[in-house]
Scaffold this motif. Structure first.
Motif, PDB file in Angstrom:
ATOM      1  N   TRP A 160       2.189  17.457  -5.313  1.00  0.00           N
ATOM      2  CA  TRP A 160       1.595  17.076  -4.021  1.00  0.00           C
ATOM      3  C   TRP A 160       2.289  17.883  -2.915  1.00  0.00           C
ATOM      4  CZ3 TRP A 160      -1.253  12.055  -3.837  1.00  0.00           C
ATOM      5  CH2 TRP A 160      -1.879  11.850  -2.607  1.00  0.00           C
ATOM      6  N   GLY A 212       2.364   1.690  -3.487  1.00  0.00           N
ATOM      7  CA  GLY A 212       1.382   2.199  -4.443  1.00  0.00           C
ATOM      8  C   GLY A 212       1.104   3.680  -4.235  1.00  0.00           C
ATOM      9  N   LEU A 213       1.059   4.112  -2.985  1.00  0.00           N
ATOM     10  CA  LEU A 213       0.828   5.533  -2.693  1.00  0.00           C
ATOM     11  C   LEU A 213       1.982   6.393  -3.193  1.00  0.00           C
ATOM     12  CD1 LEU A 213      -0.843   7.756  -1.378  1.00  0.00           C
ATOM     13  CD2 LEU A 213       0.278   7.223   0.802  1.00  0.00           C
ATOM     14  N   TRP A 257       1.668   6.747  -6.888  1.00  0.00           N
ATOM     15  CA  TRP A 257       0.590   7.682  -7.206  1.00  0.00           C
ATOM     16  C   TRP A 257       1.014   9.122  -6.915  1.00  0.00           C
ATOM     17  CZ3 TRP A 257      -3.560   7.950  -9.966  1.00  0.00           C
ATOM     18  CH2 TRP A 257      -4.542   8.908  -9.703  1.00  0.00           C
ATOM     19  N   MET A 258       1.706   9.340  -5.828  1.00  0.00           N
ATOM     20  CA  MET A 258       2.175  10.692  -5.481  1.00  0.00           C
ATOM     21  C   MET A 258       3.155  11.221  -6.521  1.00  0.00           C
ATOM     22  SD  MET A 258       2.760  10.217  -1.379  1.00  0.00           S
ATOM     23  CE  MET A 258       3.634  11.766  -1.221  1.00  0.00           C
ATOM     24  N   VAL A 272       0.826  -1.215   0.000  1.00  0.00           N
ATOM     25  CA  VAL A 272       0.000   0.000   0.000  1.00  0.00           C
ATOM     26  C   VAL A 272       0.862   1.268   0.000  1.00  0.00           C
ATOM     27  CG1 VAL A 272      -1.695   1.324   1.329  1.00  0.00           C
ATOM     28  CG2 VAL A 272      -1.991  -1.144   1.027  1.00  0.00           C
ATOM     29  N   PRO A 273       1.878   1.392   0.870  1.00  0.00           N
ATOM     30  CA  PRO A 273       2.736   2.584   0.781  1.00  0.00           C
ATOM     31  C   PRO A 273       3.458   2.714  -0.554  1.00  0.00           C
ATOM     32  CG  PRO A 273       3.031   1.507   2.889  1.00  0.00           C
ATOM     33  CD  PRO A 273       2.216   0.586   2.049  1.00  0.00           C
TER      34      PRO A 273
END
Length: 308
Positions: free
Chosen positions: A58, A48-49, A52-53, A45-46
């Motif tokens: 951001w 993937g984040l 995405w970032m 999950v991190p």
């Protein structure tokens, strides 16, 4: 006289056997579920984040805006990033060569059991018990030109004429201070891994080589090194990965100075995220660095799987 045919074993119904296999699969999945959950929540999950970032502008405070692929395109124009990449590569080569040579040498010294070897093994490994940030602060105090004992000791024995600023005086002394810290902190840890590989080599192989008249150098080059190949590959992977991700020693010892000459890639990521407040740019650098690490580790994995 009539011979009786041997009795055939009973054939189990297919359905119960299939149910047992399914039950075993579910039990195995339940055992693996906690590990899969941890890996998913704290790695997948991190990751993937971060990906995405990297496609967004951001800011640390404020809503993100999609700007792909500007974050990646801007990396080629970042002079500090180029300087940090070159320095990180140079630091990785220097540390890997020196740390491997020192660790392997220590492992060879304490390879055979004799009086005092246990004490030496403990002494060599003790620095690994010190936290890396704590070790960096310890070296910062020891090398300080105001309160540190190193300058005074070197001056007392005539090796130094006046004070030297080890961590900020020049790029060479700053790099040397960080390299010295890493050698002191990690040599014993890598020695232990290499020592495990050395002790896994059968003694009979060495005895047979000596009976055939092999010299110590021939034994080392033709027996020890080939049989240690997988262990050496593992240690080199750890060394190179740790060097490419270097942060603590430079952030605490040198702060990237003098003149950004000791700024590592991870320090650039930190500055982009928490000083420039641009998480998207920091994420893009992180993704590129991750790609480099993946390529390197795939090569190392191929070396580990390749037959000798």
């Amino acid at each position: 006289m009539t011979l009786l045919a041997p009795a055939k074993p009973p054939v189990l119904p297919a359905a119960p056997a299939r149910r047992r296999r399914d039950t075993r699969r579910w039990i195995g999945a339940l055992y693996a579920a906690p590990t899969a959950f941890v890996v998913g929540m704290f790695f997948v999950v991190p990751l993937g984040l971060v990906a995405w970032m990297s496609l967004h502008h951001w800011p640390l405070l404020g809503p993100p805006e999609l700007n792909a692929p500007e974050n990646y395109a801007a990396l080629s124009d970042d002079d500090l990033l180029a300087t940090a990449a070159w320095f990180t590569l140079k630091y990785t080569v220097v540390v890997t060569v020196l740390l491997f040579a020192l660790s392997f040498g220590l492992a060879l010294v304490v390879q055979h059991r004799s009086r005092g070897v246990g004490l030496l093994r403990t002494a060599f490994f003790l620095p690994a018990a010190v936290g890396f940030a704590s070790a960096s602060l310890l070296f910062l105090g020891m090398l300080s030109d105001e309160i540190g004992p190193v300058n005074r000791i070197l001056e007392a024995v005539g090796l130094l004429d006046g004070y030297v600023s080890w961590t900020s005086g020049s790029p060479n002394t700053a790099l040397g201070s960080a390299v010295g810290l890493v050698l002191w902190r990690f040599a014993g840890f890598n020695m232990l891994i290499l020592l495990t590989g050395l002790q896994a080599i059968p003694v009979d192989v060495y005895e047979a080589a000596r009976l055939d008249g092999a010299t110590s150098w021939q034994i080392f080059r033709r027996i020890t090194v080939p049989l240690m190949r997988t262990t050496i590959a593992l240690v080199l992977t750890l060394m190179v990965t740790g060097s490419l991700l270097a942060f603590d020693q430079f952030w605490i010892l040198t702060r990237g100075g003098p003149d950004n000459s000791t700024t590592s890639l991870v320090m650039v990521i930190y500055r982009e995220a928490f000083i420039e407040l641009d998480l998207g740019s920091a994420a893009a650098i992180s993704v590129v660095l991750l790609g480099v690490l993946i390529v390197f580790n795939v090569v190392q994995l191929g070396m580990l799987r390749r037959k000798g």
